[in-house]
Design a protein around this motif. Structure first.
Motif, PDB file in Angstrom:
ATOM      1  N   LEU A 694      28.762  32.248  46.374  1.00 27.64           N
ATOM      2  CA  LEU A 694      29.368  33.205  47.303  1.00 27.64           C
ATOM      3  C   LEU A 694      29.648  32.551  48.645  1.00 27.64           C
ATOM      4  O   LEU A 694      30.728  32.743  49.232  1.00 27.64           O
ATOM      5  N   GLN A 695      28.692  31.778  49.135  1.00 24.29           N
ATOM      6  CA  GLN A 695      28.870  31.078  50.415  1.00 24.29           C
ATOM      7  C   GLN A 695      30.091  30.147  50.364  1.00 24.29           C
ATOM      8  O   GLN A 695      30.915  30.126  51.286  1.00 24.29           O
ATOM      9  N   SER A 696      30.224  29.390  49.279  1.00 20.76           N
ATOM     10  CA  SER A 696      31.344  28.456  49.132  1.00 20.76           C
ATOM     11  C   SER A 696      32.676  29.191  49.098  1.00 20.76           C
ATOM     12  O   SER A 696      33.646  28.771  49.738  1.00 20.76           O
ATOM     13  N   LEU A 697      32.719  30.319  48.360  1.00 18.07           N
ATOM     14  CA  LEU A 697      33.957  31.100  48.264  1.00 18.07           C
ATOM     15  C   LEU A 697      34.335  31.716  49.610  1.00 18.07           C
ATOM     16  O   LEU A 697      35.512  31.738  49.983  1.00 18.07           O
ATOM     17  N   LYS A 698      33.347  32.198  50.354  1.00 17.54           N
ATOM     18  CA  LYS A 698      33.638  32.783  51.673  1.00 17.54           C
ATOM     19  C   LYS A 698      34.232  31.752  52.621  1.00 17.54           C
ATOM     20  O   LYS A 698      35.212  32.017  53.326  1.00 17.54           O
ATOM     21  N   ARG A 699      33.646  30.559  52.614  1.00 13.43           N
ATOM     22  CA  ARG A 699      34.149  29.501  53.494  1.00 13.43           C
ATOM     23  C   ARG A 699      35.560  29.086  53.101  1.00 13.43           C
ATOM     24  O   ARG A 699      36.419  28.856  53.962  1.00 13.43           O
ATOM     25  N   ALA A 700      35.793  28.978  51.789  1.00 12.42           N
ATOM     26  CA  ALA A 700      37.128  28.588  51.323  1.00 12.42           C
ATOM     27  C   ALA A 700      38.142  29.688  51.634  1.00 12.42           C
ATOM     28  O   ALA A 700      39.272  29.408  52.045  1.00 12.42           O
ATOM     29  N   HIS A 701      37.731  30.938  51.449  1.00 11.56           N
ATOM     30  CA  HIS A 701      38.629  32.078  51.690  1.00 11.56           C
ATOM     31  C   HIS A 701      39.055  32.151  53.153  1.00 11.56           C
ATOM     32  O   HIS A 701      40.188  32.490  53.481  1.00 11.56           O
ATOM     33  N   LYS A 702      38.128  31.794  54.030  1.00 11.14           N
ATOM     34  CA  LYS A 702      38.433  31.800  55.470  1.00 11.14           C
ATOM     35  C   LYS A 702      39.485  30.735  55.819  1.00 11.14           C
ATOM     36  O   LYS A 702      40.317  30.936  56.700  1.00 11.14           O
ATOM     37  N   PRO A 708      45.555  28.259  45.219  1.00 10.52           N
ATOM     38  CA  PRO A 708      45.488  28.500  43.768  1.00 10.52           C
ATOM     39  C   PRO A 708      44.123  28.195  43.154  1.00 10.52           C
ATOM     40  O   PRO A 708      43.624  28.958  42.324  1.00 10.52           O
ATOM     41  N   LYS A 709      43.517  27.079  43.562  1.00  2.00           N
ATOM     42  CA  LYS A 709      42.199  26.720  43.007  1.00  2.00           C
ATOM     43  C   LYS A 709      41.149  27.763  43.400  1.00  2.00           C
ATOM     44  O   LYS A 709      40.255  28.080  42.618  1.00  2.00           O
ATOM     45  N   LEU A 710      41.261  28.279  44.608  1.00  2.46           N
ATOM     46  CA  LEU A 710      40.334  29.319  45.059  1.00  2.46           C
ATOM     47  C   LEU A 710      40.492  30.560  44.187  1.00  2.46           C
ATOM     48  O   LEU A 710      39.502  31.213  43.847  1.00  2.46           O
ATOM     49  N   HIS A 711      41.735  30.884  43.823  1.00  4.85           N
ATOM     50  CA  HIS A 711      41.967  32.067  42.983  1.00  4.85           C
ATOM     51  C   HIS A 711      41.212  31.951  41.658  1.00  4.85           C
ATOM     52  O   HIS A 711      40.533  32.897  41.238  1.00  4.85           O
ATOM     53  N   SER A 712      41.306  30.791  41.015  1.00  2.00           N
ATOM     54  CA  SER A 712      40.619  30.631  39.726  1.00  2.00           C
ATOM     55  C   SER A 712      39.094  30.702  39.908  1.00  2.00           C
ATOM     56  O   SER A 712      38.380  31.232  39.055  1.00  2.00           O
ATOM     57  N   CYS A 713      38.602  30.198  41.031  1.00  2.00           N
ATOM     58  CA  CYS A 713      37.158  30.283  41.320  1.00  2.00           C
ATOM     59  C   CYS A 713      36.730  31.741  41.496  1.00  2.00           C
ATOM     60  O   CYS A 713      35.671  32.159  41.008  1.00  2.00           O
ATOM     61  N   LEU A 714      37.563  32.524  42.203  1.00  2.00           N
ATOM     62  CA  LEU A 714      37.252  33.941  42.423  1.00  2.00           C
ATOM     63  C   LEU A 714      37.191  34.709  41.101  1.00  2.00           C
ATOM     64  O   LEU A 714      36.295  35.526  40.892  1.00  2.00           O
ATOM     65  N   VAL A 715      38.153  34.435  40.223  1.00  3.32           N
ATOM     66  CA  VAL A 715      38.187  35.130  38.933  1.00  3.32           C
ATOM     67  C   VAL A 715      36.951  34.777  38.107  1.00  3.32           C
ATOM     68  O   VAL A 715      36.299  35.650  37.520  1.00  3.32           O
ATOM     69  N   ARG A 716      36.601  33.499  38.067  1.00  2.94           N
ATOM     70  CA  ARG A 716      35.433  33.077  37.284  1.00  2.94           C
ATOM     71  C   ARG A 716      34.142  33.679  37.870  1.00  2.94           C
ATOM     72  O   ARG A 716      33.222  34.053  37.144  1.00  2.94           O
ATOM     73  N   PHE A 717      34.076  33.727  39.201  1.00  4.31           N
ATOM     74  CA  PHE A 717      32.904  34.314  39.858  1.00  4.31           C
ATOM     75  C   PHE A 717      32.800  35.804  39.523  1.00  4.31           C
ATOM     76  O   PHE A 717      31.704  36.326  39.270  1.00  4.31           O
ATOM     77  N   ILE A 732      20.169  40.382  46.177  1.00 10.04           N
ATOM     78  CA  ILE A 732      21.374  39.573  45.947  1.00 10.04           C
ATOM     79  C   ILE A 732      22.555  40.482  45.627  1.00 10.04           C
ATOM     80  O   ILE A 732      23.668  40.289  46.129  1.00 10.04           O
ATOM     81  N   SER A 733      22.316  41.510  44.803  1.00 11.12           N
ATOM     82  CA  SER A 733      23.384  42.458  44.441  1.00 11.12           C
ATOM     83  C   SER A 733      23.930  43.161  45.677  1.00 11.12           C
ATOM     84  O   SER A 733      25.146  43.361  45.810  1.00 11.12           O
ATOM     85  N   GLU A 734      23.043  43.524  46.607  1.00 11.74           N
ATOM     86  CA  GLU A 734      23.481  44.188  47.844  1.00 11.74           C
ATOM     87  C   GLU A 734      24.375  43.270  48.668  1.00 11.74           C
ATOM     88  O   GLU A 734      25.400  43.695  49.209  1.00 11.74           O
ATOM     89  N   VAL A 735      23.959  42.000  48.779  1.00  8.34           N
ATOM     90  CA  VAL A 735      24.755  41.024  49.545  1.00  8.34           C
ATOM     91  C   VAL A 735      26.139  40.868  48.920  1.00  8.34           C
ATOM     92  O   VAL A 735      27.171  40.868  49.606  1.00  8.34           O
ATOM     93  N   ILE A 736      26.180  40.764  47.589  1.00 12.14           N
ATOM     94  CA  ILE A 736      27.453  40.566  46.890  1.00 12.14           C
ATOM     95  C   ILE A 736      28.349  41.797  47.053  1.00 12.14           C
ATOM     96  O   ILE A 736      29.552  41.678  47.303  1.00 12.14           O
ATOM     97  N   GLU A 737      27.772  42.973  46.930  1.00  9.94           N
ATOM     98  CA  GLU A 737      28.554  44.209  47.075  1.00  9.94           C
ATOM     99  C   GLU A 737      29.213  44.286  48.447  1.00  9.94           C
ATOM    100  O   GLU A 737      30.348  44.748  48.586  1.00  9.94           O
ATOM    101  N   SER A 738      28.489  43.827  49.477  1.00 11.14           N
ATOM    102  CA  SER A 738      29.041  43.877  50.839  1.00 11.14           C
ATOM    103  C   SER A 738      30.212  42.909  51.035  1.00 11.14           C
ATOM    104  O   SER A 738      31.038  43.108  51.919  1.00 11.14           O
ATOM    105  N   GLU A 739      30.287  41.868  50.192  1.00 14.08           N
ATOM    106  CA  GLU A 739      31.359  40.868  50.325  1.00 14.08           C
ATOM    107  C   GLU A 739      32.515  41.108  49.350  1.00 14.08           C
ATOM    108  O   GLU A 739      33.562  40.485  49.470  1.00 14.08           O
ATOM    109  N   LYS A 740      32.319  41.990  48.391  1.00  9.68           N
ATOM    110  CA  LYS A 740      33.330  42.194  47.348  1.00  9.68           C
ATOM    111  C   LYS A 740      34.665  42.675  47.900  1.00  9.68           C
ATOM    112  O   LYS A 740      35.725  42.307  47.401  1.00  9.68           O
ATOM    113  N   VAL A 742      36.203  42.017  50.699  1.00  8.68           N
ATOM    114  CA  VAL A 742      37.015  40.928  51.260  1.00  8.68           C
ATOM    115  C   VAL A 742      37.535  40.009  50.167  1.00  8.68           C
ATOM    116  O   VAL A 742      38.706  39.639  50.135  1.00  8.68           O
ATOM    117  N   LEU A 743      36.632  39.643  49.231  1.00 10.03           N
ATOM    118  CA  LEU A 743      37.007  38.636  48.225  1.00 10.03           C
ATOM    119  C   LEU A 743      37.832  39.227  47.081  1.00 10.03           C
ATOM    120  O   LEU A 743      38.820  38.629  46.653  1.00 10.03           O
TER     121      LEU A 743
END
Length: 864
Positions: A694-702, A708-717, A732-740, A742-743
């Motif tokens: 999640l941390q890696s995806l947030k940094r890349a998304h910013k 395109p590579k980020l898109h495939s990472c998001l789908v797999r995640f 962990i579920s709460e943290v992920i729900e709060s970021e969903k 945006v991502l």
């Protein structure tokens, strides 16, 4: 130094002689004196003597004995600052700086005012960037030696590095006030004033920094730096008249430096394009021999004015025969109208030079003809021009015309090789660079360029042979290039080995590059005392800041990326033990296959014998090195590093942990590159570390949300979360729900992928990732996914060799399942579009370049 276990006068005199021998590097004599003390039955276990004997043995390369004696001495005298200090020196020689700091702190418990220990401690603290500890140690040194300049400067610098500018300036002002008044100011005093100004400048008080410089202007001897800082400060304070005066002075001093022109435009408040062009024209008359006033207006001029200016600039360059003329003008190629103008002029030159020997047919009666070489340089420029525009056939036509005109000009062969490289044929490119190198074997640049092209063609042995012309005799070129820290060569080798599937060799080169960066960081240790003594303080601070971001360098990024890719591959497909497999399958082999296997085994044995011979030779060299140490010729100040063995590296037990070691410096120092975070995601995805993914995806998304590579990472995640939702921790579920939001924008994976494909339907690179995810989410949609990426007729805007190679790689890697027919059809389509690109040909049709000097080795070629 007072001892906690004092010796009688005779033995104490011998102990002092041991210290002198150590300082003078007379290690054998030092051992003799130590033996005399220890042979006395009363002092066989004297701690400080044992410690000094150990330190002396360390300098002779006998490290194990050294540690044994020092530890023994420490056990016998735990209250001796000498024993702790010596143990710290031993740890420091092994680069174990944290351990050495602990030893010095223990030494200071028993001798808190020891100058030498405090100095050694301060060096380690600045090396490890323990800035608070460094400040405290420098304060102690200042209290003990208040008359020494280094004591004041070191203490002030500790506050500067901590960002406490007020305290740093107070200390510097107090010290300068104590200095003897007079007119005999030297360069060191000048450097101190510039450093003081640097601190004021960084504190943000620009007005005070300007007043400080104007006050001490007479005492600052580096007038160039003085004027540059004065110009910069006046410009930032919007005192444009003063800034203009300083930059005009600087320009008179060096009219070739482009920075002065940009600053002068800023200080004169020129905004309109026509005013800027006129500014350059005036300066062009003022400095007729200078190049910037002729070149820089081309960035601003438009229309007919650009045509006139670039016409004059091109004629001058072509008349003189300036090889980098195209490289000089390449920056204007961002404007399509300017590209068209340049092309029209060059085609006009070609026709006119052929017919009347001048640049324009209208000048038939004006002056003498142009030199015969002018046409050659026009051909040369046009070849590079069309190559830049990806019009390969036209580029080849003009470079061939240039070679027919002058077949001995090295630059033409290099350019022809570059055209083939851009067209996707590294083997033909390698052939032309080899021709260029043969024309001038004493040119190091061409030699290096040729080696690089050979490595791109996977010709490793030939590249090493080429480089051996400029390496030390008696040592293998590869070994010598490693000693010289030739990182471009090692990185290209790593990439070549990766392409060839020799993953252990590839990792060896990546680790060698990593070690170079470690050595560079460790080399700064020598400068901590030197810069303080020589007062090159501004340069010293810049050095420290450079070292802090060193692993953000492109050389490290390239090697780290290669290593991470290899380790990820090894995690998915670990290297198997060939011997075990062969023993299992040997009974079922046909005679012809068995014969091939035997040949392969013989080659492997021969290679192993060669490697063992090289290892034996290296051992002989190490023995000679240790012998030299024992004779006192070499100081043992570097630890022996483990040998990098490719087979061991390829069979790493924890490839993902090894990949993380290369990743961490990039996460700290290359955060602005999206590749860093995408690689981090791949590693943590395989490790199933949800929050780190999640941390890696947030940094890349910013950085780039549409990548395109980020898109495939998001789908797999997204899919990973769906499958593992029940097993995730509540927090962990709460943290992920709060970021969903945006991502994923509250959409499921299919919706996310469908929208992405609709939004970026004109980009092959984007559609490739979307199509891969289409198949990933539903394997029944294989034909739909394949249709998106294999049908490239006028459908996408970014159809080029790079994107098509990525598509082919995905097809071959099985990202779309088994699809042999589609692979063949796609390769045929690409071959029509890119006739020179070898990646889209069948392996049997690829003609590998042959060196003029070295017989080719088919084992070096890739099967692809």
């Amino acid at each position: 130094m007072p001892s906690s276990n004092p010796l009688p006068p005779k033995e104490n005199a011998l102990f002092k002689r041991i210290l002198r021998c150590y300082e003078q590097k007379q290690y054998k004599n030092g051992l003799k004196f130590a033996k005399q003390i220890l042979s006395n039955s009363k002092f066989t276990e004297h701690g400080e003597t044992l410690a000094m004997k150990g330190l002396t043995l360390n300098c002779l390369g006998r490290k194990e004995e050294a540690y044994e004696y020092v530890r023994r001495g420490l056990r016998n005298d735990l209250r001796s600052h000498v024993c702790w200090h010596v143990y710290g020196l031993l740890q420091r020689s092994d680069k174990k700086y944290d351990e050495a700091i602990k030893c010095y702190r223990n030494a200071l418990k028993w001798e808190k005012d020891n100058i030498q220990i405090l100095r050694d401690l301060s060096l380690l603290q600045i090396q490890m960037r323990d800035l608070e500890g460094y400040r405290d140690t420098r304060y102690q040194l200042l209290m003990l030696r208040p008359t020494q300049r280094a004591s004041w400067i070191g203490y002030a610098m500790s506050f500067h590095l901590l960002g406490d500018y007020k305290s740093a300036l107070n200390i510097l002002e107090t010290f300068l006030d104590q200095q003897q008044k007079g007119n005999n100011y030297d360069y060191e005093h000048s450097e101190l004033l510039l450093y003081q100004n640097m601190v004021i400048h960084e504190s943000g008080d620009l007005q005070r920094a300007l007043l400080h410089l104007e006050k001490w202007e007479d005492q600052i001897l580096d007038k160039l730096t003085l004027k540059e800082i004065l110009g910069e400060l006046n410009l930032n304070l919007k005192q444009y008249e003063k800034a203009t005066k300083y930059y005009e002075e600087l320009m008179r001093r060096n009219p070739e430096k482009t920075t002065y022109y940009y600053k002068l435009i800023e200080s004169r408040e020129l905004i309109k394009l026509e005013d800027i062009v006129q500014f350059y024209l005036v300066l062009g008359d003022l400095y007729p021999k200078s190049n910037p006033p002729k070149r820089l207006p081309l960035n601003y001029a438009i229309g007919e004015q650009f045509r006139t200016l670039v016409d004059n600039y091109l004629r001058q360059g072509l008349r003189k025969g300036v090889p980098p003329l195209f490289v000089d003008l390449r920056s204007v190629y961002t404007d399509k109208s300017k590209v068209e103008t340049v092309e029209q002029l060059l085609l006009q030159y070609t026709d006119a030079l052929k017919s009347i020997g001048k640049f324009s047919e209208s000048e038939v009666k004006n002056g003498p003809k142009e030199p015969a070489s002018a046409l050659l340089w026009v051909y040369y420029f046009l070849a590079q021009h069309y190559d830049y525009l990806n019009q390969t056939e036209k580029a080849l036509m003009y470079i061939d015309a240039a070679l027919e005109h002058t077949p001995t000009l090295i630059e033409l062969f290099v350019t022809k090789g570059r055209i083939y490289k851009h067209a996707g044929d590294p083997y033909e490119a390698c052939k032309w660079l080899d021709e260029a190198q043969a024309l001038d074997t004493a040119d190091r640049y061409i030699n290096s360029k040729c080696a690089k092209y050979m490595l791109r063609a996977n010709k490793l042995k030939e590249a090493e042979e080429i480089c051996s012309k400029f390496t030390r005799e008696g040592v293998s070129a590869m070994e010598n290039l490693n000693e010289m820290q030739c990182m471009w060569f090692q990185t290209e080798c790593a990439l070549a080995y990766q392409r060839l599937g020799k993953y252990g060799e590839s990792l060896k080169k990546c680790h060698e590059v990593d070690r170079h960066f470690s050595e560079i960081i460790e080399d700064q240790f020598d400068f901590h005392t030197y810069c303080m003594r020589k007062m090159t303080l501004c340069s010293y601070v810049r050095l420290l800041r450079l070292e802090d971001i060193l692993r953000g360098h492109p050389f490290y990024f390239k090697a780290a990326r290669c290593a991470i890719e290899v380790y990820l591959h090894l995690f998915d497909e670990p290297v198997k033990d060939e011997n075990t497999e062969q023993e299992l399958n040997i009974e079922n082999l046909a005679p012809s296959e068995l014969k091939k296997l035997r040949n392969k085994q013989r080659k492997a044995r021969r290679k192993a014998e060669q490697e063992s011979a090289q290892a034996a030779q290296a051992q002989v060299k190490r023995d000679q090195y240790h012998k030299a140490k024992q004779q006192g010729d070499v100081e043992a100040d570097t630890p022996h590093l483990d040998e990098l063995i490719p087979e061991k590296l390829a069979k790493a037990e924890d490839p993902l942990e090894q990949a993380i070691k290369f990743l961490q410096p990039l996460q700290n120092l290359a955060q602005n590159r999206i590749e860093t975070h995408l690689m981090a995601f791949e590693i943590y995805f395989k490790k199933e570390k949800v929050l780190l993914m999640l941390q890696s995806l947030k940094r890349a998304h910013k950085l780039e949300s549409s990548n395109p590579k980020l898109h495939s990472c998001l789908v797999r995640f997204h899919e990973f979360l769906s499958k593992n939702k029940a097993s995730l921790d509540e927090t962990i579920s709460e943290v992920i729900e709060s970021e969903k939001v945006v991502l994923f924008k509250n959409k499921d994976a299919l919706q996310l992928n469908r929208e992405y494909l609709d939004t970026y339907c004109n980009s092959l690179e984007a559609v490739l990732e979307g199509a891969k995810m289409l198949y990933y989410l539903n394997s029944k949609l294989q034909s739909t996914a394949l249709g998106l990426v294999t049908n490239i007729d006028n459908k996408y805007q970014d159809v080029n060799i790079k994107t098509c190679k990525n598509v082919l790689k995905s097809l071959k890697n099985g990202d779309f399942g088994p699809c042999d027919t589609e692979i063949e059809q796609f390769m045929s389509s690409c071959q029509v579009l890119f006739p020179h690109a070898v990646d889209f040909r069948s392996p049997s049709s690829i003609v590998h370049c042959e060196s003029n000097h070295i017989p080719p080795d088919p084992d070096n070629y890739s099967s692809n």
